[in-house]
Enzyme design. Sequence first.
Site, PDB file in Angstrom:
ATOM      1  N   SER A 116       0.796  -1.232   0.000  1.00 49.15           N
ATOM      2  CA  SER A 116       0.000   0.000   0.000  1.00 49.15           C
ATOM      3  C   SER A 116       0.825   1.276   0.000  1.00 49.15           C
ATOM      4  O   SER A 116       0.244   2.373  -0.125  1.00 49.15           O
ATOM      5  CB  SER A 116      -0.942   0.006   1.209  1.00 49.15           C
ATOM      6  OG  SER A 116      -1.981  -0.929   1.023  1.00 49.15           O
ATOM      7  N   LYS A 119       0.142   3.616  -2.806  1.00 43.83           N
ATOM      8  CA  LYS A 119      -0.935   4.611  -2.763  1.00 43.83           C
ATOM      9  C   LYS A 119      -0.391   6.032  -2.708  1.00 43.83           C
ATOM     10  O   LYS A 119      -1.107   6.990  -3.039  1.00 43.83           O
ATOM     11  CB  LYS A 119      -1.844   4.353  -1.565  1.00 43.83           C
ATOM     12  CG  LYS A 119      -2.700   3.088  -1.676  1.00 43.83           C
ATOM     13  CD  LYS A 119      -3.614   2.957  -0.474  1.00 43.83           C
ATOM     14  CE  LYS A 119      -4.608   1.801  -0.629  1.00 43.83           C
ATOM     15  NZ  LYS A 119      -3.993   0.486  -0.420  1.00 43.83           N
ATOM     16  N   SER A 171      -5.761   3.208   4.416  1.00 40.30           N
ATOM     17  CA  SER A 171      -5.248   2.381   3.323  1.00 40.30           C
ATOM     18  C   SER A 171      -6.382   1.653   2.614  1.00 40.30           C
ATOM     19  O   SER A 171      -6.288   0.458   2.286  1.00 40.30           O
ATOM     20  CB  SER A 171      -4.213   1.374   3.851  1.00 40.30           C
ATOM     21  OG  SER A 171      -3.440   0.834   2.799  1.00 40.30           O
TER      22      SER A 171
END
Length: 516
Positions: A116, A119, A171
């Site tokens: 993640s 991101k 997340s």
Amino acid sequence: MRSLLPASRAAAVALVAGLVVLAAAPAALADPGARPTVDPAAPTPTAPPDGGPAQGSAPDGSTVGGEGLDTRGLVLAAGAPALPEGIDAHGWVVADLDSGEVLGAQDPHGRYYPASTLKTLTLLTLAPVLDPALVVEGTTDDEQVEGSRVGLVAGGQYPVSLLYDALVMQSGNDAANALARAAGGVDATLAAMNATAQRIGAYDTVAGTPSGLDVAGQSSSAYDLALIMRQLVDTPATAAILQQTTAQMPAVPGKSDGYQIQTQNTLLTDYPGTLGGKTGFTDAARHTFVAAAARDGRRLVVALMQTERYPVSTTEQAQRLLDWGFATPAGGGVGTLVRPEDVATSAAAVTLPAPSPADGTLSSADAAAAAASPAVDPAASTAPQESVLWPVALATGAVAIVVSTAAGRRRAVKLVPAGGWSDDRAVRRPPPRRPEVGAEVRAGASAAARPGPDLRPPHPSAPLPPPTPPRAAPDRDVAPVRRPAPRRAAGSAPRDRGVPARPGARPPGGSRSSRP
């Protein structure tokens, strides 16, 4: 026979040339600046790659940030204190955000699964494009997305600004999915993310999902995460998003009550001076983390790839490395974080087909229509173009191999004359020798000598010699030959055949010898 030798040599040369063309064509025709790509059709990775990840580089093969970062091991700035204990990240970077000086690193360009932390690239790519006030309608795809979710439901109304908070703080993979839909679809978003990575010099990064969920070929590095975080911190709008610690999710009548979400980045509350950060975890990436902090007029960034939470947690490792970085004097760095203006890239800018509904709300139907727009070709930013010379090289190699094969077959064929070969051609004999001077005299003298055996090999057409009869076995009906008995020694007494002799008996006189 001799006339075929040049043909055989030509066939061998053609065969070798064809093989060389086929072997060298991929390397010769490959685009030296081609980026790695993802393979969505391959099985989803479930563990870190055996033997470690590949090492990234710039399109020209150089090392981004300086040759001092061309290492799979550990490099530290001159005058740096000893590293803290408990750092088990396979790849990490500590750098100064203002000067760009890299203070220390381990495998900085290793292309790890980012989880993640990818991101951060999603936020960096979409923040300049999407209107924060745009409201995105939730879909069933958001509800069913894999991995961590913030809780979007079909029919819910979510502003883009709230989706940014959910993306960073919780997340949320469902938030990443909704943001990609608002930007024109997943393919368009991935094309824009990869173009953004090239623009800032993050050549180790290949985005295959907007959420960071594992897909074969997706990658990033500790160095690239540091570049991305630097851009986010230096941009006021995204820097404010990184500072958020709580947000309120709206209620959806009949489906969901409103609730509060909190950040997963504990550094914002536990480490003074934290500017922001992003956590990550998947089975293939293990734990990843990137964060920035300020102290005494210095701003540092830390990025960790493929680490574990035990015995020292990921955020604790980041804090120890930040403390170490603040204690390291400036001026002895091992590399530098490049600026976008210092990067020479041929990546084309990607224009996202982000819709702008008149009422400010993006419905699922409007999002589907925008995703079907042909304005963006994801392959243009993620896949290298195939050269038209590749089929030509294949054809050339194939023709060379066919020619060499035909010549070889002609070399192997022998024409047989009508009637077949004669017996005289079965064995080649040397021509008769001419008689020398005085040969008559030698011939007369040798005539009287006994002729020796003929040692010449038999002619192939000559009859076989008669088989040798087997050796006769001895006739057992014939009486054996009787031989005379051995004579007694002089002076010895005759042996009494009625009484057997004792083996150890001594003769009269006390001696074992049979001699007198």
